[in-house]
Structures are given as C-alpha cells and as structure tokens.
Design an enzyme around this catalytic site. Structure first.
Site, PDB file in Angstrom:
ATOM      1  N   GLU A 178       0.815  -1.217   0.000  1.00  0.00           N
ATOM      2  CA  GLU A 178       0.000   0.000   0.000  1.00  0.00           C
ATOM      3  C   GLU A 178       0.849   1.268   0.000  1.00  0.00           C
ATOM      4  O   GLU A 178       1.291   1.719   1.054  1.00  0.00           O
ATOM      5  CB  GLU A 178      -0.941   0.016   1.218  1.00  0.00           C
ATOM      6  CG  GLU A 178      -1.796   1.283   1.265  1.00  0.00           C
ATOM      7  CD  GLU A 178      -2.758   1.351   2.453  1.00  0.00           C
ATOM      8  OE1 GLU A 178      -2.730   0.450   3.320  1.00  0.00           O
ATOM      9  OE2 GLU A 178      -3.525   2.315   2.507  1.00  0.00           O
ATOM     10  N   LYS A 220      -2.514  -2.006  -3.219  1.00  0.00           N
ATOM     11  CA  LYS A 220      -3.577  -1.186  -2.628  1.00  0.00           C
ATOM     12  C   LYS A 220      -3.209   0.283  -2.823  1.00  0.00           C
ATOM     13  O   LYS A 220      -2.525   0.876  -1.989  1.00  0.00           O
ATOM     14  CB  LYS A 220      -3.717  -1.531  -1.137  1.00  0.00           C
ATOM     15  CG  LYS A 220      -4.673  -0.625  -0.379  1.00  0.00           C
ATOM     16  CD  LYS A 220      -5.025  -1.202   0.981  1.00  0.00           C
ATOM     17  CE  LYS A 220      -5.897  -0.249   1.765  1.00  0.00           C
ATOM     18  NZ  LYS A 220      -6.530  -0.854   2.930  1.00  0.00           N
ATOM     19  N   SER A 261      -9.862   3.935   0.473  1.00  0.00           N
ATOM     20  CA  SER A 261     -10.837   5.022   0.296  1.00  0.00           C
ATOM     21  C   SER A 261     -10.237   6.370   0.670  1.00  0.00           C
ATOM     22  O   SER A 261     -10.668   7.403   0.126  1.00  0.00           O
ATOM     23  CB  SER A 261     -12.139   4.744   1.044  1.00  0.00           C
ATOM     24  OG  SER A 261     -11.964   4.635   2.427  1.00  0.00           O
ATOM     25  N   GLY A 262      -9.285   6.392   1.592  1.00  0.00           N
ATOM     26  CA  GLY A 262      -8.445   7.573   1.793  1.00  0.00           C
ATOM     27  C   GLY A 262      -9.121   8.888   2.145  1.00  0.00           C
ATOM     28  O   GLY A 262      -8.542   9.939   1.921  1.00  0.00           O
ATOM     29  N   GLY A 263     -10.358   8.848   2.644  1.00  0.00           N
ATOM     30  CA  GLY A 263     -11.030  10.098   2.991  1.00  0.00           C
ATOM     31  C   GLY A 263     -12.148  10.454   2.013  1.00  0.00           C
ATOM     32  O   GLY A 263     -12.889  11.413   2.233  1.00  0.00           O
TER      33      GLY A 263
HETATM   34  P1  13P Z   1      -9.309   3.844   4.238  1.00  0.00           P
HETATM   35  O1  13P Z   1     -10.137   3.136   3.201  1.00  0.00           O
HETATM   36  O2  13P Z   1     -10.102   4.408   5.363  1.00  0.00           O
HETATM   37  O3  13P Z   1      -8.344   4.823   3.605  1.00  0.00           O
HETATM   38  O4  13P Z   1      -8.416   2.742   4.952  1.00  0.00           O
HETATM   39  C1  13P Z   1      -7.811   1.781   4.235  1.00  0.00           C
HETATM   40  C2  13P Z   1      -6.572   1.370   4.908  1.00  0.00           C
HETATM   41  O5  13P Z   1      -6.429   0.223   5.274  1.00  0.00           O
HETATM   42  C3  13P Z   1      -5.509   2.357   5.089  1.00  0.00           C
HETATM   43  O6  13P Z   1      -4.310   1.715   5.403  1.00  0.00           O
END
Ligand code: 13P
Length: 339
Positions: A178, A220, A261-263
C-alpha cells in the site's frame, strides 16, 4: 514449494470478481479517533464488540473475500465464541493482518515520511499465521507539498515496501502493498497523478529488484483525485486519471488492485469505483476495494456503541459492501442508494 502453494491458495481465495477487502485494522490511536466521533470509549471490549459485529454480519462473505485485522483483534473472540479470524473464515473471508508499525519522519529529508516495522517481521508473521492470518498489509504514506515527496523519499519508501513484501512471500503470507499518496491539500488532479505515477514506478522497480513474485501479491493504491481542499472531480475524470497511472506503472502479472478510500465519502468512493470499472473494459486486473472508512462509517454511525444497534449497523455495512460489489461489476447506479 510449500510456500508458493500457500500463496497461490490465498490469492485464489481473495481475488474474485465482485468481492473485495474490508480494512478493519485501525491502530489504537486511529480507532480511538473513530470511536470518539460517536462518543464511545476505545476500551478493549468496545473494540472487540465492534469488530465482532462487523465480521459476523450475515451474508458479508458474498461481497467481501478478505479482511485486514489489527494485531489485538487476531486473539479476540466474536460474540459467538469463535475467534475473530474463525468468524471471518466461517463466511469464507480470509483474515489478514496489518504488520507495519506506523509512520515517522524520514531522517534528514524534511517533509518525507517512512514506515517502520521490519525488525523481527519474519518471526511476527509466523505467530500471526498460527493465529489464522494468511495475508498482510503494509502502508507507506506520501504527503504532497511543494518539494515533497522528494525522489529520495520515494525511493526509500519503495525499498521498505519491497523488503516487507519479500519477507511476507518467504513466509507464505500474501503481501498487500500500500503506497498511499494522500489527498490532503490543495493540489490539482494532475499533481496527484504525477506523484502517484512516480511512487508506483519506484515501488514496482523495487519489488522486481527484491524478487517479489507479482502474481502473488496485491496492490492497494489511492485513486487519482484533486486535493481535498479543491472541488471534487467528476467520476469519469477520476477514472480516466486513475487508469492512466495504473496502465503506465502496474504490470499485468499483478492480479488485483484494491483501492483504499483515503477520505473519500462512502458514496463518492463507490461512484468512482464504478466509473473505473466501466471504463476499464480491458480486464487487465481485478479492480476492487480495500476500504476502511468508506465501508465502516455508516455502520459505525448506526452502532453508537450499543448492543441493540448491532443489527442496524450490520445492515449498513452489508449495504455498502453490496453497492461496492455492484461497482466492481460496473453495475452500480446512484438511485440504488435509496433502496
Ligand atoms: P481507508 O479506506 O479508510 O483509507 O483505509 C484503508 C486502509 O487500510 C488504510 O491503510
């Protein structure tokens, strides 16, 4: 050989059309922040109750093929007495584990960040495997500023991700890689694309140098968006920009791309995923989710820390999981939000 078989089996169990990953691996400070928003104390019991509620949602396995857990959760029990990894398995949801130990500033490189956690990783993975984890997640974070991330920062982060992924594969654990380029700030969509392209290019270069088998890992990434302080871009623009960066940087040997989703809001992230899948007619990779907030938020609001609200919270989770399932097929419509 044994390790390769394990990795292949996990990829088969996780990478399926129309199914995605539920990220429920918030670290102690992050889950405290989420609970604070609904005025719930972040006690061990509340964290257990919440994650038990998520993973015992009946029917969730139809849309969700994997879940990322936090270390504490691996050893906790669901309300039905099964361990939480067993509760996930009961729905054919593969349990995984966040193994990084969070970000710190990269020394002598102002503004760049780096994630820690490589020391002793192989031993920790063996323990997590005994507790039922079959895949892992490691997140590197890149903020966008004028001169940040620097090329040096990009390369240092790529090296960490590749070393983590190599250790995971050597232990028979599928790595989720990620690299998150944050959407915070006022940058435009072009700048987000340019930074993400440089980041992913460096990440795949490092993965290949470290002999990571691309067929046996999952990426990711962030979608390509304007900064949060800017006006939202239409889904078609997000989809075109995101696919352009992916096509330029991600080998097709890699089976699945599971966006964070990142916000983005719950609906926004579903709409954008749907646009991406409608535009990506070439079927290069599975284009799926590994959402945390976007899957959990409406459910958390429904829960409010109360046992009697668990059915409503589970309905809210199931709804988002189903709508994202439709978005993975490119069959989502906004009117479905009101069903
Ligand atoms: P979000 O979808 O809330 O960004 O979280 C995903 C995640 O695992 C961040 O490391």
């Amino acid at each position: 050989m044994q390790t390769i078989n394990e990795l292949e089996t996990t990829i088969i169990d996780m990478v399926q059309k129309g199914r995605g990953v539920l990220a429920a691996d918030e670290s102690a400070p992050t889950i405290a922040k989420r609970f604070d928003a609904i005025d719930v104390e972040s006690s061990e019991e509340n964290r257990r109750a919440w994650r038990s509620a998520l993973l015992t949602t009946e029917g969730l396995g139809e849309y969700i093929s994997g879940t990322i857990l936090f270390e504490e959760t691996l050893g906790q029990k669901a309300d039905d007495g099964k361990t939480i990894p067993q509760a996930a398995w009961a729905q054919k949801i593969v349990p995984g584990i966040k193994v990084d130990k969070g970000k710190i500033p990269l020394a002598l490189s102002p503004g760049d960040l780096i994630t820690q956690g490589l020391d002793g990783l192989a031993d920790r993975l063996r323990g997590y495997k005994e507790q039922g984890a079959r895949f892992a997640k490691w997140r590197e974070v890149y903020a966008i500023e004028d001169k940040v991330p620097s090329q040096h920062g990009i390369e240092a982060n790529a090296e960490m991700l590749a070393r983590y992924a190599a250790v995971c594969q050597a232990e028979g654990v599928v790595p989720i890689v990620e690299p998150e380029v944050l959407m915070d700030g006022s940058h435009d969509i072009e700048r987000h694309a340019e930074v993400t392209e440089a980041v992913q290019h460096a990440v795949f270069d490092a993965l290949i140098r470290h002999n990571v088998v691309l067929e046996l890992m999952i990426l990711k990434p962030n979608m390509i968006l304007p900064g949060k302080d800017k006006r939202r871009a239409p889904p078609e623009e997000v989809a075109a920009a995101t696919l352009k960066v992916l096509r330029r940087t991600v080998p097709t040997a890699m089976p699945s791309i599971n966006f964070l989703s990142g916000g983005m809001g719950p609906e926004e992230s579903t709409i954008n995923l749907n646009a991406i899948n409608q535009m990506a007619s070439d079927g290069l990779w599975k284009l799926s989710i590994s959402y945390g907030r976007a899957l959990q938020q409406p459910s958390l609001q429904a829960w409010q820390g109360k046992a009697e609200n668990i059915p409503a919270a589970q309905q809210a989770l199931l709804k988002r999981a189903r709508l994202n399932h439709l978005a993975m097929l490119g069959e989502y419509e906004e009117a479905m939000e009101n069903d």
